[in-house]
Design a protein around this motif. Structure first.
Motif, PDB file in Angstrom:
ATOM      1  N   GLU A 102     -51.676  31.085  54.171  1.00 28.28           N
ATOM      2  CA  GLU A 102     -50.834  30.759  53.013  1.00 28.28           C
ATOM      3  C   GLU A 102     -51.342  29.493  52.332  1.00 28.28           C
ATOM      4  OE1 GLU A 102     -46.460  32.493  53.785  1.00 28.28           O
ATOM      5  OE2 GLU A 102     -46.853  30.605  54.822  1.00 28.28           O
ATOM      6  N   ALA A 103     -51.105  29.437  51.024  1.00 28.93           N
ATOM      7  CA  ALA A 103     -51.482  28.241  50.267  1.00 28.93           C
ATOM      8  C   ALA A 103     -50.526  27.100  50.600  1.00 28.93           C
ATOM      9  CB  ALA A 103     -51.430  28.545  48.781  1.00 28.93           C
ATOM     10  N   LEU A 104     -51.029  25.864  50.484  1.00 30.47           N
ATOM     11  CA  LEU A 104     -50.159  24.699  50.667  1.00 30.47           C
ATOM     12  C   LEU A 104     -49.219  24.576  49.460  1.00 30.47           C
ATOM     13  CD1 LEU A 104     -52.137  24.271  52.933  1.00 30.47           C
ATOM     14  CD2 LEU A 104     -52.411  21.906  52.239  1.00 30.47           C
ATOM     15  N   LEU A 107     -47.982  18.305  54.061  1.00 29.22           N
ATOM     16  CA  LEU A 107     -48.907  19.389  53.705  1.00 29.22           C
ATOM     17  C   LEU A 107     -48.386  20.758  54.139  1.00 29.22           C
ATOM     18  CD1 LEU A 107     -52.338  17.808  54.739  1.00 29.22           C
ATOM     19  CD2 LEU A 107     -51.361  17.943  52.445  1.00 29.22           C
ATOM     20  N   HIS A 108     -47.669  20.800  55.265  1.00 29.99           N
ATOM     21  CA  HIS A 108     -47.319  22.099  55.844  1.00 29.99           C
ATOM     22  C   HIS A 108     -45.821  22.390  55.802  1.00 29.99           C
ATOM     23  CE1 HIS A 108     -51.350  21.935  58.281  1.00 29.99           C
ATOM     24  NE2 HIS A 108     -51.521  22.291  57.025  1.00 29.99           N
ATOM     25  N   GLY A 109     -45.085  21.682  54.932  1.00 32.33           N
ATOM     26  CA  GLY A 109     -43.671  21.979  54.752  1.00 32.33           C
ATOM     27  C   GLY A 109     -42.780  21.240  55.733  1.00 32.33           C
ATOM     28  N   THR A 138     -47.383  19.560  71.028  1.00 35.18           N
ATOM     29  CA  THR A 138     -48.478  19.713  70.070  1.00 35.18           C
ATOM     30  C   THR A 138     -48.842  21.209  70.020  1.00 35.18           C
ATOM     31  OG1 THR A 138     -50.136  19.341  71.767  1.00 35.18           O
ATOM     32  CG2 THR A 138     -49.344  17.385  70.584  1.00 35.18           C
ATOM     33  N   PHE A 139     -49.902  21.526  69.313  1.00 34.88           N
ATOM     34  CA  PHE A 139     -50.288  22.941  69.194  1.00 34.88           C
ATOM     35  C   PHE A 139     -51.402  23.325  70.158  1.00 34.88           C
ATOM     36  CE2 PHE A 139     -48.216  21.963  65.241  1.00 34.88           C
ATOM     37  CZ  PHE A 139     -47.416  23.066  65.048  1.00 34.88           C
ATOM     38  N   ARG A 140     -52.442  22.480  70.227  1.00 31.39           N
ATOM     39  CA  ARG A 140     -53.682  22.951  70.842  1.00 31.39           C
ATOM     40  C   ARG A 140     -54.037  22.284  72.157  1.00 31.39           C
ATOM     41  NH1 ARG A 140     -53.701  23.037  65.642  1.00 31.39           N
ATOM     42  NH2 ARG A 140     -54.025  25.077  64.691  1.00 31.39           N
TER      43      ARG A 140
HETATM   44  C1  BJW Z   1     -52.204  12.495  70.690  1.00 31.95           C
HETATM   45  C2  BJW Z   1     -51.081  12.255  71.470  1.00 31.95           C
HETATM   46  C3  BJW Z   1     -50.556  10.964  71.429  1.00 31.95           C
HETATM   47  C4  BJW Z   1     -51.611  14.314  71.741  1.00 31.95           C
HETATM   48  N1  BJW Z   1     -51.129  10.032  70.669  1.00 31.95           N
HETATM   49  N2  BJW Z   1     -52.768  11.552  69.956  1.00 31.95           N
HETATM   50  C5  BJW Z   1     -62.132  26.402  56.371  1.00 31.95           C
HETATM   51  C6  BJW Z   1     -62.805  26.657  57.556  1.00 31.95           C
HETATM   52  C7  BJW Z   1     -62.234  27.446  58.553  1.00 31.95           C
HETATM   53  C8  BJW Z   1     -60.969  28.002  58.383  1.00 31.95           C
HETATM   54  C9  BJW Z   1     -60.293  27.765  57.207  1.00 31.95           C
HETATM   55  C10 BJW Z   1     -60.872  26.972  56.226  1.00 31.95           C
HETATM   56  N3  BJW Z   1     -59.982  26.887  55.199  1.00 31.95           N
HETATM   57  C11 BJW Z   1     -58.869  27.586  55.518  1.00 31.95           C
HETATM   58  C12 BJW Z   1     -59.024  28.134  56.734  1.00 31.95           C
HETATM   59  C13 BJW Z   1     -58.031  28.992  57.466  1.00 31.95           C
HETATM   60  C14 BJW Z   1     -56.939  28.225  58.161  1.00 31.95           C
HETATM   61  C15 BJW Z   1     -57.597  27.309  59.191  1.00 31.95           C
HETATM   62  O1  BJW Z   1     -57.778  26.142  59.002  1.00 31.95           O
HETATM   63  N4  BJW Z   1     -57.933  27.872  60.350  1.00 31.95           N
HETATM   64  C16 BJW Z   1     -58.592  27.103  61.407  1.00 31.95           C
HETATM   65  C17 BJW Z   1     -57.616  26.932  62.573  1.00 31.95           C
HETATM   66  C18 BJW Z   1     -59.831  27.832  61.832  1.00 31.95           C
HETATM   67  N5  BJW Z   1     -56.125  27.453  57.219  1.00 31.95           N
HETATM   68  C19 BJW Z   1     -55.117  28.012  56.549  1.00 31.95           C
HETATM   69  O2  BJW Z   1     -54.843  29.209  56.671  1.00 31.95           O
HETATM   70  C20 BJW Z   1     -54.333  27.139  55.606  1.00 31.95           C
HETATM   71  N6  BJW Z   1     -54.173  27.779  54.361  1.00 31.95           N
HETATM   72  C21 BJW Z   1     -55.206  27.943  53.494  1.00 31.95           C
HETATM   73  O3  BJW Z   1     -56.302  27.447  53.670  1.00 31.95           O
HETATM   74  O4  BJW Z   1     -54.865  28.677  52.395  1.00 31.95           O
HETATM   75  C22 BJW Z   1     -55.863  29.050  51.458  1.00 31.95           C
HETATM   76  C23 BJW Z   1     -55.151  29.812  50.372  1.00 31.95           C
HETATM   77  C24 BJW Z   1     -55.289  29.381  49.058  1.00 31.95           C
HETATM   78  C25 BJW Z   1     -54.640  30.092  48.049  1.00 31.95           C
HETATM   79  C26 BJW Z   1     -53.849  31.201  48.366  1.00 31.95           C
HETATM   80  C27 BJW Z   1     -53.693  31.607  49.676  1.00 31.95           C
HETATM   81  C28 BJW Z   1     -54.360  30.904  50.695  1.00 31.95           C
HETATM   82  C29 BJW Z   1     -52.905  26.906  56.118  1.00 31.95           C
HETATM   83  C30 BJW Z   1     -52.872  26.217  57.425  1.00 31.95           C
HETATM   84  C31 BJW Z   1     -51.427  26.195  57.943  1.00 31.95           C
HETATM   85  C32 BJW Z   1     -51.320  25.580  59.335  1.00 31.95           C
HETATM   86  N7  BJW Z   1     -50.014  25.849  59.849  1.00 31.95           N
HETATM   87  C33 BJW Z   1     -49.641  25.268  61.122  1.00 31.95           C
HETATM   88  C34 BJW Z   1     -48.200  25.780  61.476  1.00 31.95           C
HETATM   89  C35 BJW Z   1     -47.151  25.068  60.615  1.00 31.95           C
HETATM   90  C36 BJW Z   1     -45.764  25.595  60.883  1.00 31.95           C
HETATM   91  C37 BJW Z   1     -45.325  25.350  62.298  1.00 31.95           C
HETATM   92  O5  BJW Z   1     -45.196  24.190  62.748  1.00 31.95           O
HETATM   93  O6  BJW Z   1     -45.086  26.350  62.988  1.00 31.95           O
HETATM   94  O7  BJW Z   1     -49.665  23.835  61.034  1.00 31.95           O
HETATM   95  S1  BJW Z   1     -50.765  25.622  62.472  1.00 31.95           S
HETATM   96  C38 BJW Z   1     -50.613  24.032  63.236  1.00 31.95           C
HETATM   97  O8  BJW Z   1     -51.898  23.346  63.166  1.00 31.95           O
HETATM   98  C39 BJW Z   1     -49.645  23.231  62.354  1.00 31.95           C
HETATM   99  C40 BJW Z   1     -50.283  21.882  62.348  1.00 31.95           C
HETATM  100  O9  BJW Z   1     -49.838  21.126  61.239  1.00 31.95           O
HETATM  101  C41 BJW Z   1     -51.759  22.207  62.304  1.00 31.95           C
HETATM  102  C42 BJW Z   1     -52.658  21.088  62.786  1.00 31.95           C
HETATM  103  O10 BJW Z   1     -52.445  20.818  64.132  1.00 31.95           O
HETATM  104  P1  BJW Z   1     -52.480  19.308  64.654  1.00 31.95           P
HETATM  105  O11 BJW Z   1     -51.372  18.551  64.049  1.00 31.95           O
HETATM  106  O12 BJW Z   1     -53.838  18.772  64.490  1.00 31.95           O
HETATM  107  O13 BJW Z   1     -52.101  19.513  66.191  1.00 31.95           O
HETATM  108  P2  BJW Z   1     -53.064  19.825  67.422  1.00 31.95           P
HETATM  109  O14 BJW Z   1     -52.217  20.281  68.542  1.00 31.95           O
HETATM  110  O15 BJW Z   1     -54.183  20.709  67.026  1.00 31.95           O
HETATM  111  O16 BJW Z   1     -53.699  18.419  67.801  1.00 31.95           O
HETATM  112  C43 BJW Z   1     -52.914  17.375  68.380  1.00 31.95           C
HETATM  113  C44 BJW Z   1     -53.823  16.202  68.676  1.00 31.95           C
HETATM  114  O17 BJW Z   1     -53.044  15.096  69.075  1.00 31.95           O
HETATM  115  C45 BJW Z   1     -54.843  16.469  69.792  1.00 31.95           C
HETATM  116  O18 BJW Z   1     -56.123  16.047  69.325  1.00 31.95           O
HETATM  117  C46 BJW Z   1     -54.366  15.565  70.930  1.00 31.95           C
HETATM  118  O19 BJW Z   1     -55.454  15.055  71.700  1.00 31.95           O
HETATM  119  C47 BJW Z   1     -53.655  14.478  70.208  1.00 31.95           C
HETATM  120  N8  BJW Z   1     -52.564  13.807  70.921  1.00 31.95           N
HETATM  121  N9  BJW Z   1     -50.779  13.394  72.184  1.00 31.95           N
HETATM  122  C48 BJW Z   1     -52.272  10.352  69.969  1.00 31.95           C
HETATM  123  N10 BJW Z   1     -49.466  10.628  72.199  1.00 31.95           N
END
Ligand code: BJW
Length: 248
Positions: A162-164, A117-119, A32-34
């Motif tokens: 980056e945008a989705l 959503l993320h490619g 996972t990531f976090r």
């Molecule tokens: C289990 C388990 C088991 C473990 N069973 N459970 C609004 C507010 C604040 C910030 C922003 C906002 N809007 C935008 C932002 C900025 C940013 C953002 O969100 N930042 C926050 C982190 C603060 N977002 C962006 O930049 C996005 N783009 C955007 O908004 O663009 C606007 C734009 C418009 C027009 C032009 C230009 C720009 C893009 C976000 C891209 C995220 N990319 C990543 C990497 C992908 C590529 C790669 O894989 O390398 O995506 S980051 C990473 O996080 C990845 C994931 O998809 C994403 C989410 O993570 P996920 O899946 O939730 O994983 P974890 O590890 O966080 O959680 C795992 C969970 O599973 C845990 O809870 C465990 O407990 C649980 N678990 N084992 C059940 N067996």
């Protein structure tokens, strides 16, 4: 084993949606990531590897890191949670799967209606115009070069800032606002805009069923269930209780 009100709600649902994150693939062996200790962001800094600025600064480092990630995905198989979602899709009139994952395991399991959503990490695109590239000369350049324009190739994933991909968020938002039940499986819910789908569904009247190994921070609200444990154990057990012997 599961709450009767939840069972009734699922049996009555005409449209079920699911938002999945890295946790659903954890039992397939993908990090996972976090999560503390084991999450990718506990070992690597996202600003060094998962932003367009990082790629501009050090494209070789970023390409090699994704090569390693692609090798993990290639060795992984869908698990019982991916398969349970395939089964739900056959059991309800409408089902939409929205995933933040880039591993392609939902489609490999057999899910049909998947919004990514993320490619997809196994796809490659040109860093200049974003066009998908399937083959390139292996002349030793790292990253390899686009056969059309010579720009560096990059993974077809969405980095921070980056945008989705066009249209995906709109389709996901439609599903969130039209579903009767939203499953939220294996995601920390901190990355936007994906995280915004959950309050959207809630405001539109959907029941929300969270499946996560981490216990919730707050008690569940009305029409909300939190099932604490591994998705590959809980989701098949829930499906079995809601729809015993159906759709096999
Ligand atoms: C289990 C388990 C088991 C473990 N069973 N459970 C609004 C507010 C604040 C910030 C922003 C906002 N809007 C935008 C932002 C900025 C940013 C953002 O969100 N930042 C926050 C982190 C603060 N977002 C962006 O930049 C996005 N783009 C955007 O908004 O663009 C606007 C734009 C418009 C027009 C032009 C230009 C720009 C893009 C976000 C891209 C995220 N990319 C990543 C990497 C992908 C590529 C790669 O894989 O390398 O995506 S980051 C990473 O996080 C990845 C994931 O998809 C994403 C989410 O993570 P996920 O899946 O939730 O994983 P974890 O590890 O966080 O959680 C795992 C969970 O599973 C845990 O809870 C465990 O407990 C649980 N678990 N084992 C059940 N067996």
């Amino acid at each position: 084993m599961f709450d009767e009100a939840l069972i009734r709600r699922l049996r009555a649902a005409r449209h079920i949606a699911a938002l999945t994150g890295a946790g659903i693939s954890a039992e397939s062996g993908l990090p996972t990531f976090r999560e503390p200790q084991t999450g990718l962001w506990a070992r690597y800094r996202p600003e060094d590897l998962a932003t367009p600025e990082a790629f501009a600064r050090d494209p070789e480092l970023v390409w090699r890191w994704y090569e390693w990630r692609r090798s993990l995905v290639a060795a992984a198989e869908p698990n019982a949670a991916h398969h349970a979602l395939v089964r739900i899709e056959t059991l309800v009139p409408r089902f939409t799967l929205v995933t933040q994952n880039v591993d392609g395991l939902h489609e490999r399991a057999g899910s049909r209606s998947v919004i990514e959503l993320h490619g997809r990490i196994q796809r490659t695109k040109c860093s200049r115009d974003g066009r998908l590239v399937e083959a390139w000369d292996d002349d030793g350049a790292v990253p390899p070069r686009c056969p059309s324009c010579g720009a560096a190739l990059r993974p077809d994933v969405v980095w921070f800032g980056e945008a989705l991909p066009p249209g995906v968020l709109e389709r996901a938002a439609d599903a969130a606002s039209e579903c009767d039940v939203l499953f939220v499986i294996g995601t920390s819910g901190v990355v936007y805009p994906a995280a915004g789908l959950v309050p959207l569904a809630r405001r539109a009247g959907a029941a929300v069923v969270v499946i996560n190994t981490a216990a919730p921070d707050a008690p569940p609200g009305p029409d909300e269930w939190h099932l604490t444990g591994p998705a590959a154990k809980l989701l098949p057990a829930l499906v079995e209780q809601v729809w015993p012997d159906e759709g096999r």
